[in-house]
Design a protein around this motif. Structure first.
Motif, PDB file in Angstrom:
ATOM      1  N   SER B  52       0.846  -1.180   0.000  1.00  0.00           N
ATOM      2  CA  SER B  52       0.000   0.000   0.000  1.00  0.00           C
ATOM      3  C   SER B  52       0.884   1.234   0.000  1.00  0.00           C
ATOM      4  O   SER B  52       1.804   1.332   0.820  1.00  0.00           O
ATOM      5  CB  SER B  52      -0.902  -0.004   1.230  1.00  0.00           C
ATOM      6  OG  SER B  52      -1.608   1.213   1.320  1.00  0.00           O
ATOM      7  N   GLN B  53       0.613   2.126  -0.965  1.00  0.00           N
ATOM      8  CA  GLN B  53       1.302   3.414  -1.020  1.00  0.00           C
ATOM      9  C   GLN B  53       2.821   3.275  -0.972  1.00  0.00           C
ATOM     10  O   GLN B  53       3.498   4.070  -0.339  1.00  0.00           O
ATOM     11  CB  GLN B  53       0.820   4.303   0.134  1.00  0.00           C
ATOM     12  CG  GLN B  53      -0.686   4.233   0.290  1.00  0.00           C
ATOM     13  CD  GLN B  53      -1.297   5.502   0.804  1.00  0.00           C
ATOM     14  OE1 GLN B  53      -0.630   6.503   0.941  1.00  0.00           O
ATOM     15  NE2 GLN B  53      -2.581   5.459   1.062  1.00  0.00           N
ATOM     16  N   GLY B  54       3.326   2.254  -1.619  1.00  0.00           N
ATOM     17  CA  GLY B  54       4.772   2.083  -1.736  1.00  0.00           C
ATOM     18  C   GLY B  54       5.397   1.228  -0.655  1.00  0.00           C
ATOM     19  O   GLY B  54       6.597   0.947  -0.708  1.00  0.00           O
ATOM     20  N   ALA B  55       4.612   0.794   0.341  1.00  0.00           N
ATOM     21  CA  ALA B  55       5.172  -0.010   1.428  1.00  0.00           C
ATOM     22  C   ALA B  55       4.525  -1.389   1.450  1.00  0.00           C
ATOM     23  O   ALA B  55       3.345  -1.540   1.167  1.00  0.00           O
ATOM     24  CB  ALA B  55       4.953   0.696   2.765  1.00  0.00           C
ATOM     25  N   LEU B  56       5.323  -2.395   1.808  1.00  0.00           N
ATOM     26  CA  LEU B  56       4.824  -3.768   1.874  1.00  0.00           C
ATOM     27  C   LEU B  56       3.992  -3.954   3.135  1.00  0.00           C
ATOM     28  O   LEU B  56       4.421  -3.608   4.223  1.00  0.00           O
ATOM     29  CB  LEU B  56       6.024  -4.723   1.887  1.00  0.00           C
ATOM     30  CG  LEU B  56       5.730  -6.200   1.648  1.00  0.00           C
ATOM     31  CD1 LEU B  56       5.274  -6.407   0.211  1.00  0.00           C
ATOM     32  CD2 LEU B  56       6.984  -7.023   1.910  1.00  0.00           C
ATOM     33  N   LEU B  57       2.775  -4.485   2.990  1.00  0.00           N
ATOM     34  CA  LEU B  57       1.941  -4.752   4.153  1.00  0.00           C
ATOM     35  C   LEU B  57       2.062  -6.196   4.621  1.00  0.00           C
ATOM     36  O   LEU B  57       2.006  -6.486   5.798  1.00  0.00           O
ATOM     37  CB  LEU B  57       0.460  -4.476   3.846  1.00  0.00           C
ATOM     38  CG  LEU B  57       0.021  -3.042   3.629  1.00  0.00           C
ATOM     39  CD1 LEU B  57      -1.494  -2.987   3.496  1.00  0.00           C
ATOM     40  CD2 LEU B  57       0.464  -2.142   4.770  1.00  0.00           C
ATOM     41  N   ILE B 184      -7.658   9.962  -1.299  1.00  0.00           N
ATOM     42  CA  ILE B 184      -7.696   8.508  -1.135  1.00  0.00           C
ATOM     43  C   ILE B 184      -7.248   8.151   0.279  1.00  0.00           C
ATOM     44  O   ILE B 184      -6.114   8.381   0.654  1.00  0.00           O
ATOM     45  CB  ILE B 184      -6.817   7.804  -2.178  1.00  0.00           C
ATOM     46  CG1 ILE B 184      -7.318   8.149  -3.588  1.00  0.00           C
ATOM     47  CG2 ILE B 184      -6.843   6.296  -1.962  1.00  0.00           C
ATOM     48  CD1 ILE B 184      -6.527   7.501  -4.701  1.00  0.00           C
ATOM     49  N   LEU B 185      -8.188   7.591   1.063  1.00  0.00           N
ATOM     50  CA  LEU B 185      -7.868   7.247   2.445  1.00  0.00           C
ATOM     51  C   LEU B 185      -6.964   6.028   2.532  1.00  0.00           C
ATOM     52  O   LEU B 185      -6.035   5.978   3.304  1.00  0.00           O
ATOM     53  CB  LEU B 185      -9.153   6.952   3.222  1.00  0.00           C
ATOM     54  CG  LEU B 185      -9.863   8.142   3.852  1.00  0.00           C
ATOM     55  CD1 LEU B 185     -11.005   7.650   4.729  1.00  0.00           C
ATOM     56  CD2 LEU B 185      -8.901   8.983   4.682  1.00  0.00           C
ATOM     57  N   SER B 186      -7.307   5.007   1.772  1.00  0.00           N
ATOM     58  CA  SER B 186      -6.463   3.811   1.774  1.00  0.00           C
ATOM     59  C   SER B 186      -6.560   3.135   0.427  1.00  0.00           C
ATOM     60  O   SER B 186      -7.514   3.334  -0.324  1.00  0.00           O
ATOM     61  CB  SER B 186      -6.869   2.867   2.890  1.00  0.00           C
ATOM     62  OG  SER B 186      -8.220   2.527   2.774  1.00  0.00           O
ATOM     63  N   PRO B 531     -15.294  12.372   7.920  1.00  0.00           N
ATOM     64  CA  PRO B 531     -13.913  12.133   7.504  1.00  0.00           C
ATOM     65  C   PRO B 531     -12.957  12.436   8.660  1.00  0.00           C
ATOM     66  O   PRO B 531     -13.359  13.041   9.642  1.00  0.00           O
ATOM     67  CB  PRO B 531     -13.699  13.122   6.351  1.00  0.00           C
ATOM     68  CG  PRO B 531     -15.069  13.450   5.872  1.00  0.00           C
ATOM     69  CD  PRO B 531     -15.956  13.359   7.071  1.00  0.00           C
ATOM     70  N   PRO B 532     -11.688  12.049   8.542  1.00  0.00           N
ATOM     71  CA  PRO B 532     -10.735  12.259   9.631  1.00  0.00           C
ATOM     72  C   PRO B 532     -10.661  13.728  10.052  1.00  0.00           C
ATOM     73  O   PRO B 532     -10.742  14.625   9.223  1.00  0.00           O
ATOM     74  CB  PRO B 532      -9.399  11.807   9.032  1.00  0.00           C
ATOM     75  CG  PRO B 532      -9.784  10.810   8.010  1.00  0.00           C
ATOM     76  CD  PRO B 532     -11.092  11.273   7.460  1.00  0.00           C
ATOM     77  N   ALA B 536      -4.048  14.539   6.659  1.00  0.00           N
ATOM     78  CA  ALA B 536      -3.104  13.433   6.515  1.00  0.00           C
ATOM     79  C   ALA B 536      -1.709  13.890   6.928  1.00  0.00           C
ATOM     80  O   ALA B 536      -1.394  15.074   6.851  1.00  0.00           O
ATOM     81  CB  ALA B 536      -3.084  12.954   5.076  1.00  0.00           C
ATOM     82  N   PRO B 537      -0.858  12.972   7.385  1.00  0.00           N
ATOM     83  CA  PRO B 537       0.487  13.370   7.805  1.00  0.00           C
ATOM     84  C   PRO B 537       1.257  13.995   6.651  1.00  0.00           C
ATOM     85  O   PRO B 537       1.058  13.615   5.498  1.00  0.00           O
ATOM     86  CB  PRO B 537       1.159  12.061   8.215  1.00  0.00           C
ATOM     87  CG  PRO B 537       0.092  11.065   8.328  1.00  0.00           C
ATOM     88  CD  PRO B 537      -1.078  11.540   7.580  1.00  0.00           C
ATOM     89  N   SER B 540       2.256  13.152   2.620  1.00  0.00           N
ATOM     90  CA  SER B 540       1.103  12.993   1.740  1.00  0.00           C
ATOM     91  C   SER B 540       0.541  14.395   1.594  1.00  0.00           C
ATOM     92  O   SER B 540       0.835  15.259   2.400  1.00  0.00           O
ATOM     93  CB  SER B 540       0.054  12.085   2.373  1.00  0.00           C
ATOM     94  OG  SER B 540       0.453  11.670   3.639  1.00  0.00           O
TER      95      SER B 540
END
Lengths: 589, 553
Positions: B52-57, B184-186, B531-532, B536-537, B540
């Motif tokens: 997700s978003q460039g990182a392995l989950l 895009i949240l996730s 919504p949050p 976002a941090p 992003s």
């Protein structure tokens, strides 16, 4: 996906440190810190209860699991996972969203997207960002519902919801996981093939489990920790069906928090062989009967007994605020309210020591540096000269106590953590030589005109049967007026005759055995034995169960009881199979 | 992934030996004696990665062997599987079996499982016999087990080239395209590749070894509208061998489209309640047919006295417009250039797969059958399927919708507009992407016969198109089948996994686009959670909640 993740409280020995990453460079700590700083500003307009405490935890795990039977591999699993915990408290320490029957339901972080395995700062932060948002909103809802529920209830006792604690920082270097897949698969296969020498033992398996973990924690009060948390576990189980259909079983188990402390293969083989011999002997043992009289626990049975009777009784819980009309009884410690009472003979003490590393040349497994609340524990005298003086406490205020002593080692319910012991030392100031205990037992049965006494050398603790079996046992025990609290079954239990002869029996269970029984100890032996195991806080943990476990060590002397009871197990045993077992093609000398 | 070695056929021998030994002994000493015994082993070698978003989950690999035992006592007319008041029998447990071809370990497990299932079977037969005697004779009187010729075959399943480490890199890279998108949240990119080998031996002499590779890439993205509604898009690609999955460029385009669609959905208009004409894309029509139609012609549902039995007594009746036919064909490996999920050679009762025309010219001809007969249909047609750990029931395979007359996409559009005018409507709907309650995941439960629209457009009479969100198909979707008025000329493939009574099985649906004169939709129940609160941090882009909501001070 059903994945067993072992989350532990333990401390790796000072093995070769590959990465000594400074706390300021650690991506996980950085991500948690940065999001924590932002999360502290979370507010909802028009709401009185704002947040006053946030806590982030993370367990980064890399585990390997191999199961084998009769020399063949059954299962191999390698898994990497990062398991997060997010907690938010709104309101105040006197009254917040915790300790309410729906706290966990509203507070659960059902965030979209998991925690990345890569140390990607942005994606890590995104996880905590979304999770905190959800948990915060849920907490605000929970406290409102809790208030509403209280309008229709009278609280017996008003306790605060959260106790204060001094912030601590603790950082330890982590060890890079080394998964020796081929070696461990071979070990599981080789150990399991030992059982081909016992053809009458129709069910057997060996599990090898390696779990490398690093535990992370950051809270809004300034506490932080990172420490390695590893587990290595070899479990062997064996069972067979006796002529009357009854299952007989035994198990062998070894746990260690560092790989180099696992016993060598030769020792493990001996343990598996002994297990095979035990089950074979149990198949031919006569069935015992009801009994009431003196009972001697020696060898491993002594620390097993203390673990079983004391372990889940040393922490205190409390009832959550319930929804009116719904009763949610939470099992309470048998020792609750008994501070200052005598629970053991005056010449016995019990100490919980999470700091000590070694005993008698063996590594202690319950040692840990800091608990899940971020509190550093110190040794604690639980029983002093037979009198109960202390309980294991977390930051949850309970009746009679407010203030943690750093024992929060497992997740609990309703926003709290569970207190469990670390290394338990049961010591006797008065002892007799080991052989004299048996003599005393024989003397006592003579005085009472009993044909034999009872000697116990091993309990099935942790339990090695299946969940179904445990449930059936519990129900059967409850039917005969015993408590429905699961009780450990004896594995090696003997008649001791006046001439000293011992006879192995089977098919009996303890009756009425609980923490109160410990007051009836009349004598203790000079030697001590250590038990090391993994538990989950329950009175009878199951061997190899998944989820959160904590490692424990218990050191205790042999003990002689004045009067304990046995009852014959009256369960409906399944019939023996119509088809005889298949013949073995291989056998190991 | 290593090729199948000659050693694997050793497993068939071990299974046969132990089956014969148990069967003989039980026939001699068992009371009741069995009349049928079968061992089915599923051997899976699979790996999966998610990023997700460039990182392995996650990244995992697994090898497993599972044994399912089928034992029947009594006789084919009444045996232990007889359904009592809608309660379906469950004996097998899908127990792990040794991965090594070791006779000792394998035979021990087989012996224990056979004994366990035998005792359950014997017990249940007694219950059935007493219940049968007490109860009034049941309405339907079909047998409990049909005959099927014992087959022997050894097929080598195709190879699987799924390199987990390589796909970790690719998933990371693909998922990165959706990082830093403010709305895009996730999102996630998953890839999985595996190979299943099935072994089957039975007391009537059947001995089978067969299987296939499967691989899949799944893309998903989620966002939240300002009114609290959650929107999501989803896409997937299937191929037998992972080396035949779409190339990098095509996957990248798909990820981009996914992102664009979910961003557009987030701010799209919400639907109003509506009854009127609609076009289903080929993929959407396939899912629709699978969920609304396909589940209703799974044979076991008619045996169950408590089921709705929509099509019971309808053999020979008209169930669709006369220009449509529906065929289930598990022997079809490919369609429209794509590998099909629902392909297999033998079903899970050892019956050969075959082409089954279920609807011909709109008329219902038969049902999908396992070896459990239903009134008027006494034999299997090779559709007895299960996920390991479940009992076999009739399940779908590759569903093909065939139209004897078709029109071009352009014409289909024009016909929709004409129908709108005829019905005096200002707009109609085009369902581009829908998912099924059962078809995308392996979740069992109450989601049967449910379709969930994902990407929907409103088509105005003047030809204008706009994306809408929150559409839920309601009313009696089955009634819509009578109202199909035209079909497009291009077939599209939907590959998925269907989770129903016997667990998750791979399936596909192939269909042209369809024009329906009447479909009922309304706004779906949606979340009201805002919504949050915080943006976002950093790293992003920032998309804060509305300034009146609280959030950062």
């Amino acid at each position: 996906m059903r994945r067993r993740s072992l989350i532990l409280a333990g401390l790796a020995a000072a093995a070769a440190v590959v990465s000594a990453q400074k706390p300021e460079d650690d991506a996980i700590l950085l991500a948690m810190r940065e999001e924590m700083a932002r999360a502290k500003t979370l507010r909802l307009q028009g709401v009185n209860d704002q947040l006053y405490y946030i806590e982030y935890g993370l367990d980064s795990l890399h585990s390997f699991d191999a199961t084998a039977s009769l020399g063949a591999l059954i299962r191999v699993d390698e898994n990497r996972a990062r398991v997060p915990r997010v907690q938010v408290r709104v309101g105040s320490p006197e009254f917040d969203n915790s300790n309410y029957v729906y706290t966990d339901l509203f507070g659960a972080a059902r965030a979209g997207g998991g925690v990345p395995l890569d140390d990607d700062l942005t994606v890590l932060r995104r996880y905590f960002w979304l999770a905190t948002d959800r948990v915060f909103k849920g907490s605000v809802e929970a406290i409102a519902r809790k208030r509403a529920a209280l309008r229709n209830l009278t609280q017996q006792e008003k306790l605060n919801d959260f106790a204060a604690a001094k912030p601590t920082q603790l950082y330890q270097s982590t060890v890079k996981p080394e998964i020796k897949a081929e070696e461990w698969k071979k070990l599981a296969r080789d150990l399991s093939s030992v059982m081909t020498a016992f053809p009458r033992v129709t069910g057997s398996s060996v599990d090898f489990e390696a779990g490398y973990g690093t535990s992370y924690f950051v809270n809004s009060e300034g506490s932080e920790y990172r420490y390695p948390d590893n587990l290595f576990y070899v479990r062997a189980r064996a069972s067979a069906q006796a002529d009357n259909g009854m299952a007989v079983r035994d198990a062998a188990m070894v746990v260690a928090r560092s790989l180099d402390k696992l016993p060598p293969e030769s020792e493990l083989r001996k343990a598996v062989e002994q297990m095979g011999r035990n089950v074979t002997a149990l198949l031919d043992a006569p069935v015992g009967d009801d009994y009431s009289g003196p009972m001697l626990f020696e060898g491993i049975a002594a620390p097993q007994l203390f673990a079983h009777l004391l372990a889940s009784n040393m922490g205190l819980t409390r009832q959550p605020v319930n929804e009116p009309g719904r009763n949610f009884p939470v099992p309470q410690s048998e020792l609750e309210g008994r501070k200052g009472s005598r629970v053991l003979p005056e010449w016995m003490d019990v100490t919980d020591d999470p700091v000590r590393e070694e005993w008698n040349g063996q590594q202690l497994q319950g040692t840990f540096p800091v608990d899940m609340d971020g509190v550093v524990p110190q040794p604690l005298k639980v029983v002093n000269a037979g009198t109960l003086e202390n309980f294991l406490l977390t930051r949850l205020p309970v009746r009679g106590f407010e203030g943690s002593n750093g024992r929060a080692r497992l997740p609990g319910n309703f926003g709290a953590k569970a207190a469990v012991f670390s290394n338990l030392f049961v010591t006797a100031k008065q002892t007799v030589p080991a052989a004299d205990l048996k003599k005393k037992l024989i003397e006592m049965i003579g005085q009472r005109g009993k044909p034999f006494g009872i000697l116990v050398r091993k309990l099935d603790f942790p339990a090695s049967g299946s969940i179904d079996e445990l449930q059936r046992q519990g129900m059967a025990a409850g039917q005969r007026g015993g408590s429905s609290r699961p009780a450990a079954l004896p594995v090696l239990i003997y008649h001791v005759y006046p001439d000293g002869r011992e006879e192995l029996i089977r098919g009996v269970r303890f009756r009425g055995l609980n923490a109160r029984s410990l007051r009836d100890i009349i004598s203790a032996g000079a030697g001590e034995q250590a038990l090391h195991y993994a538990g989950n806080g329950s009175p009878l943990p199951m061997m190899g169960q998944g989820g959160h476990v904590a490692l424990h060590s218990v050191v205790a002397p042999a003990v002689l009881f004045e009067d304990l009871e046995l009852e014959k197990r009256q369960e409906d045993w399944p019939k023996l199979p119509v088809v005889p077992p298949p013949a073995l093609t291989s056998s190991v000398k | 992934m290593p090729c199948l070695s000659a050693q694997s056929t050793r497993l068939l021998d071990i299974l046969s030996e132990e089956l014969d030994r148990n069967y003989k002994a039980l026939q001699g000493k068992g009371d009741p004696a069995p009349y049928y015994l079968a061992y089915a082993v599923s051997e899976v070698d699979a790996a999966a990665v998610t990023a997700s978003q460039g990182a392995l989950l996650s990244s995992s690999a697994r090898r497993s062997r599972t044994i399912d035992v089928t034992i029947r006592v009594g006789n084919p007319k009444v045996d232990n599987y007889h359904s009592v008041r809608g309660e379906m029998a469950q004996f097998t447990a899908g127990v792990p079996l040794a991965l090594d071809d070791s006779p000792d370990a394998i035979k021990r497990t087989l012996w224990r499982e056979t004994d366990r299932c035998y005792r359950l079977a014997a017990e249940r037969l007694i219950t059935i016999k007493t219940s049968k005697e007490v109860k009034v004779a049941e309405k339907e009187q079909s047998d409990d087990f049909s005959d099927a010729p014992p087959l022997t075959a050894r097929e080598t399943p195709g190879a699987q080239d799924f390199e987990r480490k390589d796909w970790e890199k690719r998933a990371r890279k693909l998922s990165e395209a959706l990082a830093g998108r403010p709305s895009i949240l996730s999102s996630s990119v998953s890839a999985m590749g595996g190979r299943e080998v099935k072994y089957f031996v039975a007391s009537n002499g059947a001995r089978l070894m067969h299987g296939r590779p499967t691989s899949r890439v799944m893309l998903s993205a989620q966002a939240k509208s300002d009114d609290g509604m959650d929107v999501a898009t989803f896409d997937s690609f299937d191929a037998n061998n992972a080396k035949n999955l779409p190339k990098e460029g095509k996957l990248k385009d798909a990820v981009e489209k996914l992102g664009k669609d979910v961003e557009a959905l987030r701010v799209a208009q919400v639907v109003e309640p509506y009854v009127g004409p609609a076009i289903l894309s080929g993929r959407a029509a396939g899912v629709f047919f699978h969920e609304i139609f396909g589940h209703r012609i799974e044979g076991h549902r008619l045996k169950d006295e408590s089921d709705g039995q929509t099509f019971a007594k309808s053999i020979g009746a008209r169930v669709l417009p006369d220009f449509l036919s529906v065929i289930f064909d598990p022997t079809l490996k490919q369609s429209a250039g794509e590998d099909l999920n629902g392909w297999y050679q033998y079903d899970d009762e050892g019956v050969a797969a075959r082409r089954v025309p279920v609807v011909e010219g709109g008329v219902l001809k038969t049902f999908l059958m396992s070896r459990t007969p239903i009134p008027n249909i006494p034999v299997s047609n090779g559709h007895g399927r299960r996920q390991p750990g479940n009992e076999v029931v009739a399940r779908q395979s590759n569903l093909l919708v065939e139209a004897s007359k078709t029109v071009s996409e352009k014409e289909l559009r024009e016909m929709l507009i004409a129908e709108l005018k005829k019905q005096n409507k200002q707009y109609g709907y085009y369902f581009q992407e829908i998912t099924g309650g059962f078809t995308n995941t392996s979740r069992r439960g109450i989601q049967a016969f449910k379709v969930i629209p994902l990407v929907v457009y409103r088509i105005h009479v003047d030809g204008r198109e706009e994306l809408v969100r929150g559409a839920d198909i309601v009313g009696t979707p089955l009634a819509s089948f009578a109202k199909i008025i035209a079909a497009g000329d291009k077939l599209e493939v939907f590959n998925g996994y269907c989770g129903a009574e016997s667990g998750s099985v791979p399936v596909s649906a192939i269909s042209p686009a369809l024009l329906v004169s009447e479909l009922e939709i309304q706004k779906k129940e949606s979340s009201r959670e805002r919504p949050p609160l915080l943006p976002a941090p950093a790293g992003s882009s920032t998309l804060s909640a509305s300034p009146n909501d609280g959030g950062v001070n």
